[in-house]
Design an enzyme around this catalytic site. Sequence first.
Site, short mmCIF file in Angstrom:
data_model
loop_
_atom_site.label_atom_id
_atom_site.label_comp_id
_atom_site.label_asym_id
_atom_site.label_seq_id
_atom_site.Cartn_x
_atom_site.Cartn_y
_atom_site.Cartn_z
N SER A 1 0.76 -1.33 -0.08
CA SER A 1 0.07 -0.13 -0.07
C SER A 1 0.93 1.21 0.07
CB SER A 1 -0.92 -0.10 1.18
OG SER A 1 -0.13 -0.09 2.34
N GLU B 1 0.11 -13.15 3.80
CA GLU B 1 0.40 -11.67 3.82
C GLU B 1 0.22 -11.15 5.07
OE1 GLU B 1 -2.31 -9.36 1.05
OE2 GLU B 1 -0.87 -7.78 1.05
#
Lengths: 343, 343
Positions: free
Chosen positions: A75, A286
Site C-alpha cells: 500500500s 500476507e
Amino acid sequence: MSLIIDCHGHYTTAPKALADWREKQIATLNNPSQAPKVADLKISDDEIRETLEANQLKFMNERGSDLTIFSPRASFMAHHIGDYQVSATWAAICNELCYRVAQLYPDRFVPAAMLPQSPGVPVETCVAELERCVNEYGNVGINLNPDPSGGHWTSPPLTDKYWYPIYEKMVEYDIPAMVHVSTSCNPAFHTTGAHYLAADTTAFMQCLTGDLFKDFPSLRFLIPHGGGAVPYHWGRFRGLAMILKKPEIEEHLMNNIFFDTCVYHQPGIDLLLDVVPNKNILFASEMIGAVRDIDPRTGFYFDDTKQYIEAAKISAQDKHNIYEANTRRVFPRLDAQLKAKGL
Amino acid sequence: MSLIIDCHGHYTTAPKALADWREKQIATLNNPSQAPKVADLKISDDEIRETLEANQLKFMNERGSDLTIFSPRASFMAHHIGDYQVSATWAAICNELCYRVAQLYPDRFVPAAMLPQSPGVPVETCVAELERCVNEYGNVGINLNPDPSGGHWTSPPLTDKYWYPIYEKMVEYDIPAMVHVSTSCNPAFHTTGAHYLAADTTAFMQCLTGDLFKDFPSLRFLIPHGGGAVPYHWGRFRGLAMILKKPEIEEHLMNNIFFDTCVYHQPGIDLLLDVVPNKNILFASEMIGAVRDIDPRTGFYFDDTKQYIEAAKISAQDKHNIYEANTRRVFPRLDAQLKAKGL
C-alpha cells in the site's frame, strides 16, 4: 517435513523513519529543492531487527513458517504519487531496506522487488531497478502493479505490448511477478477491501481475454489474495472462456497463473483447494497486513492461513506442494538459493 | 412446493429494433436534431413474445422456474453515453418494454426499473422515472448503478449523501435496489468478467466502511453475482469490520444487504450457502447473460443455477427461503402482487 514458504509478505512494520521520510518526499513534490535526500534516512540494523522480531518473525515462529518472500509494503508503493523520479527514489529505498532484512535474516527472508512504476510512463524505465534488485540484492521476484494510477485504471491491460519490456526481462531472469496494486486514491475503492480484490479479478480476466502466454510461454504471474473473486466464480470464468473461444482455463492460463492462499477463513480456503489445480496454489499469509485481529469465532488470527491449510482435507503431498514445491518451481531463483544452502 | 422466483433477469434478448434504435441515438449524440424519436421504435407484441418464448420462457419452463423479476439489459444501460436527456429517453424506452413483457406474461415476469443515471448528474433526476415505473408499471424494484461512468468510478461511494434522494424514495416505496453496473468503457475492465464482480465487491465494501443503514434502517440492497468476491473472502471482510470498529457483518450489514445465487458452479454455490446467512440469499440465474453455454463437465448450462441449489446439502426450508420466501420479504411489492393473485 516441508519447508513452509510464505510467498507473500510485505515489510508493513518498517521503522517509522521510513514513513516520515516518505511524508517529507510527498510534502515537497512541488518544491523539489526541499526534497529529502536518500542519505537523510537513517535506519539502523537494530531498528530493523526490532520491528521484525516483535512482528513478522514472532508470528513466523509461533505459526511455524520458515521463510517469507518479502517485498516493500504494497500500500506504500503508491505509484500514483509524483513522477517517475519520485517513484524511482522511493522504490530504491524500499528495495534496499528489504535487502537489508534478507541480509540480517538470510534463512528467514528472501527479497522481492517493487518497481518504480509511474502512470503513463513507459515500463522500460523499471528495468534498471529490476536488474539491480536481482543481480545485486538477490531478489527472486517482483511486484507488478497493473494500475499505477491507484484506482483510476488508466493503464492498458496486462496483455498490451506496453508491458512487454518487463515481461522480456522477467523471462530472461526467470522470475515471476506478483500482480499487486497499491493504495487506492479513488474514494470508490477501499484499498484492501475493494481495490486489491477487484484488481486480482481484473488481472485474471485481462489474461483470459488475451493470448499473452502464447507470446511468453514461460511468463508467470502470481495473483494474490487467493485470486480475488476468481475461484468463487470459476464456473463463470470457464463459461466466459468458452464464449471467447479460448481453451479451458487450465490449458489457457494455468501454466502461467498461480494463486496464493491469502483467504482468511476455512470455507474460502476449502473452495480454493477444491476448484484450482493443486500445482497452481502457493502458501501465503500476507501477514501483518489487511486484517490483524484474532477471529473471535476460531481463536486464531484471521491471517494465520496455515491453520486453514492444515485443517483442509487434502493429501500430505498436496500440502507439501502448496507449502514448498510449487513455490520453488514458480520462483526458480529461490529454489537455487535454497539448494545452495543444501535445502 | 415453493414458487421458484428468479430475482435477476434482464431482457437480453429484446428484438433487434431496440439495439438499432439505440445505435441511432448514439450516432446522433452530437447532432440531436437527427436523433431518432421514441415513436420511431416499433416493436410488436408478437415480436416480444417470440424473443421470450424462444429464450427466457423456454429456459424457465425447462429448468422449472415460475417467475422472473425482469429489468432492462444491464450492459445496455450504458449510463456513460451521452447526457442526462439521452439516458432519460433510453431508460423510458427500456422500462416500457419490460412493462409490456410483464403485461404479456403477468404470471411469469414482474418488472424492475433501470434509472436514467448520468455521470455527475444529481441522482434526484432519476426519481420521476422511478415513480412512473412503480406507480404506472407495477415495478417491484430498481437497478442502481454505483458507477454510471462505466468503469472510471467517478461517483461518490454509495454511503455518500449524493445518493440519498434515491434512498428516500426507495424507503417510501419499500422497494429494494439491485446494485448493478453496466458495460465498461474502460479497457482495463471486461464487462461481465471483471467490472461486474469488482463492482459487487466494491459496493459491499463501501457499505461496510460506512453507516448508511443507520440513516436508512429499512433500505435494502441486492448485490448480484453472488456478492462478487465477498463470500469467498468472508473472513477478510469480518476482519476488516473489526479493524474499522464496526460490529460483526451479520449485524452491521446483513439486515440490509442480500446476495443472489448467480454463481455458476457447484463449489461456489456451496460456499455461498455455507458462509452467508440463509435469510440473505435470493435465487437468481441472470440467464440469458454473461455465459450461455453448457458446461461440458456437468452437461448443464453454466447459468442453470437451480441445479446447484437442488444439489446443495441444505434443508427443504432453507431452499424454500432462497426460492421464494426471502425474495417476497425483500420485494414486498412483489409479495403484494402475488397475494392479490392468491399466491
